[in-house]
Design a protein around this motif. Structure first.
Motif, short mmCIF file in Angstrom:
data_model
loop_
_atom_site.label_atom_id
_atom_site.label_comp_id
_atom_site.label_asym_id
_atom_site.label_seq_id
_atom_site.Cartn_x
_atom_site.Cartn_y
_atom_site.Cartn_z
N ARG A 197 0.84 -1.20 0.00
CA ARG A 197 0.00 0.00 0.00
C ARG A 197 0.88 1.25 0.00
NH1 ARG A 197 -3.24 -1.66 5.27
NH2 ARG A 197 -1.46 -3.07 5.40
N SER A 198 0.25 2.40 -0.28
CA SER A 198 1.01 3.66 -0.21
C SER A 198 1.23 4.00 1.26
CB SER A 198 0.22 4.79 -0.87
OG SER A 198 -0.95 5.04 -0.11
N GLU A 200 0.62 6.75 2.65
CA GLU A 200 -0.59 7.47 3.09
C GLU A 200 -1.66 6.49 3.58
OE1 GLU A 200 -2.37 9.60 -0.09
OE2 GLU A 200 -2.59 11.41 1.11
N ALA A 201 -1.89 5.44 2.80
CA ALA A 201 -2.90 4.45 3.18
C ALA A 201 -2.48 3.71 4.46
CB ALA A 201 -3.10 3.45 2.04
N LEU A 203 -0.59 4.84 6.89
CA LEU A 203 -0.67 5.72 8.07
C LEU A 203 -2.12 5.89 8.51
CD1 LEU A 203 1.95 8.48 7.13
CD2 LEU A 203 2.19 6.71 8.89
N ALA A 204 -3.05 5.76 7.57
CA ALA A 204 -4.47 5.96 7.89
C ALA A 204 -5.10 4.70 8.50
CB ALA A 204 -5.22 6.37 6.63
N ALA A 205 -4.44 3.56 8.36
CA ALA A 205 -5.00 2.29 8.87
C ALA A 205 -4.40 2.00 10.25
CB ALA A 205 -4.64 1.17 7.90
#
Ligand SMILES: C[C@@](CO)(OP(=O)(O)O)[C@H](O)COP(=O)(O)OP(=O)(O)OC[C@H]1O[C@@H](n2ccc(N)nc2=O)[C@H](O)[C@@H]1O
Ligand SMILES: Nc1ncnc2c1ncn2[C@@H]1O[C@H](COP(=O)(O)OP(=O)(O)O)[C@@H](O)[C@H]1O
Length: 285
Positions: A197-198, A200-201, A203-205
Motif C-alpha cells: 500500500r502507499s 498514506e494508506a 498511516l491511515a489504517a
C-alpha cells in the motif's frame, strides 16, 4: 574529540510482509522510528593498525561482532580509495543495554554507529550513500541507522523515505526469550502476502506487525506479554521480536504501567524520536 557515541534502539511502528524474493529474503513495508535509549560506544582511533573491541559481547565472537566487522569494512573501503593510512586502527568499548535478538536493532545500530563515528574520527570522508551501502552488507537495518531519520522502508529495508510519525512515549518490554530473525521468516505460517500500500494508506489504517501472529503462537511468553500490555494501551511486537511496545502520550503514563509489570517482565520507558541520537551527537560537533 568526542569519544562516546550513542547507538539507539529502533522500533518498527508497523511491519508488513508483501512478498518473498527469489533469494528467499522477504519484501517489507515498515515504519522505523528511533528511541532515545540504547547502547553507548566508546571509540578511540589510534595508529596500531588493529581494530579491537575491548569489552566482549556475550555469545558473539570478537571477529563476528558487527562492531568489529563494521570497522574493518570501513577501513577496507577507505584504504581502497587511499583516504586512510595502513596503520589506522581503533579501540572500541561498548556499554550494552539493548537485549540481543530483541527486535530493537541493537547489533545493526552498533554497526551503524561505528561506520558514522569512525568515518568522522578517521576523516575518511565517505558520503552517507557510501556508508549506507557498506551498512547493507552487514544487515538489513543498518542503513536506517546510518541515515539517522525516521523512515518508511521498503524492499528489504534499503529503500528509505523520510517519515514523521508522532513522537510518543513507549514502554518497551522484553519477555525474557531471544528470537532469531530467520526462525520467524522461515515459519510456514507467516503471513507473507499482505498487499503493498502507499504510505498514506498505511498511516491511515491501524498499525500492525505481520510477524506478531506466528511469534505469539510459538512463544507463550510473548503472547502473555502482548495480552497484558493491551489492557493498558495499544501494543505490538517490534521487528521479529522478542520485544513488545505499548504507546502512551506521556512519560508518566508509561512509567505507571511499567510499575505494575509482572516480575518476569523486564522493561524500560523511552521516547520515540525522528532524528537519531547518533546524528544529534554528530551535528553538535
Ligand atoms: C525484519 C527486521 C525488521 O527490522 O527484523 P529485526 O531483526 O529487527 O527483528 C529486520 O529488517 C531484519 O534485519 P536483520 O536482522 O539485519 O536481518 P538479516 O540479518 O539481514 O537476515 C537474517 C535472516 O532473516 C531472513 N530475512 C531477513 C530480512 C528480510 N527482509 N527477509 C528475510 O527473509 C533471511 O533468512 C536472513 O538470512
Ligand atoms: N554488537 C552486537 N550487538 C548485538 N548483537 C550482535 C552484535 N554483533 C553481532 N550480533 C549478532 O546479531 C544478532 C542480532 O542482534 P540484534 O541486532 O541485537 O537483534 P535484532 O536484530 O533482533 O534487533 C545477535 O543475536 C548476535 O548474534
Amino acid at each position: 574529540m568526542i569519544t562516546s557515541w550513542p547507538a539507539p534502539a529502533k522500533l518498527n511502528l508497523f511491519l508488513y510482509i508483501t512478498g518473498r524474493r527469489a533469494d528467499g529474503y522477504h519484501n517489507l513495508q515498515t515504519l522505523f522510528q528511533f528511541l532515545d535509549y540504547g547502547d553507548t560506544l566508546h571509540i578511540t582511533p589510534d595508529n596500531s593498525g588493529c581494530i579491537a573491541l575491548t569489552t566482549p559481547v556475550e555469545g558473539v565472537a570478537h571477529d563476528d561482532n558487527l562492531i568489529v566487522r563494521a570497522a574493518q569494512l570501513l577501513r577496507q573501503a577507505a584504504q581502497a580509495q587511499q583516504s586512510l593510512p595502513a596503520d589506522a586502527g581503533a579501540q572500541i568499548a561498548i556499554e550494552k543495554k539493548l537485549p540481543m535478538g530483541g527486535g530493537l536493532g541493537g547489533g545493526s545500530s552498533n554497526a551503524a554507529t561505528v561506520l558514522v563515528a569512525l568515518n568522522h574520527l578517521w576523516r575518511t570522508g565517505l558520503s552517507p550513500d557510501a556508508l549506507a551501502e557498506l551498512g547493507i552488507q552487514l544487515g538489513a537495518d543498518v542503513p536506517v541507522f546510518v541515515r539517522g531519520f525516521a523512515a518508511f522502508a521498503q524492499g528489504v529495508g534499503e529503500e528509505l523515505q523520510p517519515a514523521d510519525p508522532a513522537e510518543k512515549w513507549y514502554l518497551v518490554a522484553h519477555p525474557g526469550v531471544s528470537i532469531p530473525t530467520p526462525l520467524v521468516f522461515n515459519d510456514p505460517q507467516l503471513t507473507r502476502d499482505t498487499p503493498a500500500r502507499s504510505l498514506e494508506a498505511l498511516l491511515a489504517a491501524p498499525f500492525y506487525n505481520d510477524c506478531e501472529a506466528v511469534v505469539r503462537k510459538r512463544f507463550r511468553e510473548v503472547d502473555e506479554l502482548v495480552s497484558w500490555l493491551l489492557e493498558y494501551a495499544p501494543s505490538r511486537l517490534t521487528g521479529t521480536g522478542a520485544c513488545v511496545f505499548a504507546e502512551f502520550d506521556t512519560e508518566s503514563a508509561a512509567r505507571q504501567v511499567l510499575e505494575l509489570a509482572p516480575k518476569w517482565v523486564c522493561g524500560f520507558v523511552a521516547r520515540g524520536v525522528n532524528v537519531s541520537p547518533l546524528h544529534r551527537t554528530l551535528s553538535g560537533l
